[in-house]
Design an enzyme around this catalytic site. Structure first.
Site, PDB file in Angstrom:
ATOM      1  N   LYS A 284       0.784  -1.288  -0.047  1.00 54.22           N
ATOM      2  CA  LYS A 284      -0.263   0.199   0.004  1.00 54.22           C
ATOM      3  C   LYS A 284       0.774   1.363   0.053  1.00 54.22           C
ATOM      4  CE  LYS A 284      -4.511  -1.467   2.038  1.00 54.22           C
ATOM      5  NZ  LYS A 284      -5.100  -0.914   3.122  1.00 54.22           N
ATOM      6  N   GLU A 370     -19.182  -8.227   9.821  1.00 56.82           N
ATOM      7  CA  GLU A 370     -20.078  -7.604  10.396  1.00 56.82           C
ATOM      8  C   GLU A 370     -21.306  -8.566  11.117  1.00 56.82           C
ATOM      9  OE1 GLU A 370     -18.826  -4.561   7.449  1.00 56.82           O
ATOM     10  OE2 GLU A 370     -19.460  -6.884   7.512  1.00 56.82           O
ATOM     11  N   ARG A 398     -25.460  -5.170   7.073  1.00 50.30           N
ATOM     12  CA  ARG A 398     -24.742  -6.520   6.951  1.00 50.30           C
ATOM     13  C   ARG A 398     -25.211  -7.513   8.030  1.00 50.30           C
ATOM     14  NH1 ARG A 398     -19.305  -6.623   3.472  1.00 50.30           N
ATOM     15  NH2 ARG A 398     -20.231  -5.708   1.581  1.00 50.30           N
TER      16      ARG A 398
END
Length: 620
Positions: A284, A370, A398
């Site tokens: 990243k 979740e 979710r």
């Protein structure tokens, strides 16, 4: 903002992936370098998601170079990594408008480009959608290819594994690329491993493997021996056979920043039959040292000077509601060792950094999961702990089934601190938290609170934490008002509103942080104003009082009107057989696009001027 394309001679020639594919492969490293530089210069001048896109430069170039997009379908998971994709697919000159009102959408968006196969915002959807597209492509019979790019963080969600399991079972032609930017696999990345990955994806190895399976399939002892030999060979050069067990042909990990190695391997894999998985290792923030060293800090950035070592310091402001929650969490955990706080991979966004450092034994990051977060909290509650689930409004969607079945039906004392409720802003329709009141209000055993400022927020957190059943405190993205904070033992009476202003003819019932704008409108109209505080249970006595003394009731909320807090007021009045004019102000029946919070509130007539106009129009 304009960028001098003379500084990017190859990129300036690329107005579509077709242009990219006309460039000789030996020049792709230069294309990648120009693309990385363009992304850095553009985002630093306009703001936006940053580190993830820098990490997918070479992969994006390789995918569009090998595959015939948009005929071939390319699906990005966790869409903030798709900025380079937007640049290469005809949106280069508009990149500076990204995340701005009427500008480019922050994520791949079907309405924006034919190259955006799937509109995305939240994670872990790519493999499921890609499998559906692969099945459709087979039925279509035009040799259309399907590719899904998923980050390793998104692989922590159960939905991704459900899709992998199904894909391996039905054995359709598709390629899944695991963009791994955190796992410690550097020892497996290098020239030898890249060579072996090319070999394993090449026709000689795959031909031998498939041919031997066909020849030996009716001789069980030899078939078993051959299978074990194959696994032994692959076990020497790949980290595990996990994906093979799910039915995928696994290749990698390879260097995700070697564009030519990616092109060669992906070319080989493009023609392979059945589900394929290519594991690449990336960094990243690749190419910008500060982002490489702190990709979380540089995940999304304001305007900044790339030559500076640090991002610009923001002007000191009042604490955000996320920080107010984090402050409450620390104060309460210090007083009660049974408090346990749960986040689905949103520690920074939910204001939990200090808590995680001070109370590591009471802190649980369950990754992008979740559903698991909600039922995990249920288990903790049954076990005698006092769980607090910190979750964004649009992410709790979710875990809806788990909230109903595992928390509400069993009436368990779990407190949900719902961040980013209401209008969120620049991330657009997938992130606007405008449905939580509607989807939660209908669930029995549930207390739902909407604070008007940060003092009310902590009072409600205290109240919910001490409540014996499921409770919810929903608060917005953004800053508080500077209100004085309460002690950890201060609570409020459940279902009790506050009378703010007394006026004539019109009564405004305000839910949540809309109160400040409602107050401006109320003073202009000489209207009564009530801070309702509770969406469930409603303060029925104060509704009756307002009904008796006024000619018009106005409800205001930053939630969908359909099924929201105002609908609750309507239902109560109708059930009592009471007839009065009612105006419900909130988000109308459409998805809310991206823009700043102020811009969207103004557009939706949810600021003071808009509220005033809606009421005057209604009564005229």
């Amino acid at each position: 903002m304009t960028t001098n394309l003379a500084d990017y001679p190859l990129l300036a020639q690329i107005d579509s992936p077709k242009d990219l594919r006309s460039i000789p492969q030996e020049q792709l490293t230069r294309v990648s370098n120009e693309l990385r530089s363009y992304l850095l210069n553009s985002v630093s001048k306009s703001s936006g998601h940053f580190a993830s896109g820098l990490g997918t430069i070479e992969l994006t170039v390789a995918l569009h170079y090998v595959f015939d997009t948009p005929f071939d379908h390319l699906i990005w998971d966790v869409g903030h990594q798709a900025y380079p994709h937007k640049i290469l697919t005809g949106r280069r000159d508009k990149l500076h408008t990204i995340r701005q009102k009427e500008g480019l959408h922050p994520f791949p968006w079907r309405e924006e480009s034919e190259y955006d196969t799937l509109s995305v915002g939240h994670s872990s959807t790519s493999i499921s959608a890609a499998l559906g597209l692969a099945v459709a492509a087979e039925k279509e019979g035009k040799n259309r290819k399907t590719v899904a790019v998923i980050g390793d963080g998104a692989m922590t969600a159960g939905m991704a594994f459900e899709a992998l399991n199904h894909a391996g079972d039905i054995n359709k032609d598709m390629l899944v690329i695991l963009n791994d930017n955190e796992m410690s696999i550097s020892e497996n990345v290098g020239a030898l491993n890249n060579h072996l990955a090319k070999m394993l994806s090449g026709t000689l190895y795959t031909g031998l493997r498939e041919g031997s399976k066909r020849i030996l399939k009716n001789i069980p002892p030899i078939k078993e021996l051959a299978s074990r030999a194959e696994e032994h060979l692959k076990g020497m050069v790949v980290p595990s056979t996990f994906f093979e067990e799910l039915g995928f042909n696994y290749i990698g990990p390879i260097d995700g920043h070697d564009v030519n190695g990616l092109v060669d391997t992906i070319k080989n894999m493009r023609g392979l039959k059945g589900p394929q998985l290519l594991h690449i290792a990336t960094t990243k923030g690749k190419g910008y040292q500060a982002a490489e060293q702190d990709p979380i800090k540089y995940h999304a950035v304001p305007k900044f000077n790339p030559s500076d070592k640090n991002l610009p310091k923001s002007t000191p402001t009042l604490p955000t509601y996320s920080q107010i929650f984090g402050d409450w969490l620390c104060k309460t955990a210090k007083a009660d060792k049974k408090l346990v706080a749960i986040t689905p991979a949103m520690r920074e966004g939910s204001g939990m950094v200090e808590f995680s450092q001070r109370f590591p034994e009471q802190y649980y990051d369950v990754a992008i999961a979740e559903q698991h977060a909600v039922t995990y909290a249920a288990g903790l509650a049954i076990g005698g702990q006092k769980p607090v689930v910190a979750i964004y409004s649009s992410f709790l969607q979710r875990g809806y089934d788990q909230f109903i079945h595992d928390v509400a039906i069993q009436n368990l004392p779990v407190l949900f601190a719902i961040d980013r409720a209401g209008i969120v802003g620049a991330d657009g329709a997938t992130h606007q938290g405008v449905f939580d009141l509607s989807y939660l209000r209908c669930i029995p055993n549930t207390v739902i609170m909407a604070p008007s400022d940060e003092r009310e927020c902590q009072l409600m957190l205290n109240t919910g934490y001490q409540h014996s059943g499921p409770s919810i405190v929903r608060y917005p993205r953004g800053n508080g008002t500077g209100a004085e904070l309460p002690a950890v033992d201060e609570v409020i009476a459940i279902g009790k509103a506050q009378h703010v202003l007394t006026g004539d003819k019109i009564a405004i019932l305000s839910f949540g942080t809309m109160l400040a704008e409602a107050q401006i409108a109320a003073k202009e109209l000489n209207a009564s104003l009530v801070d309702m505080r509770f969406v469930k249970p409603l303060d029925e006595s104060i509704i009756n009082e307002m009904f008796a003394k006024h000619e018009l009731l106005v409800t205001i909320e930053d939630n969908a009107i359909a099924g929201g807090a105002g609908s609750g007021v309507n239902e109560f009045l109708l059930a009592q057989g009471k007839t009065i004019s009612v105006l419900n102000i909130g988000v109308k029946d459409h998805f809310v696009k991206h823009g700043t919070q102020a811009e969207i509130h103004s557009e939706l007539a949810l600021d003071a001027a808009g509220i005033l106009k809606q009421i005057n129009t209604f009564i005229s």
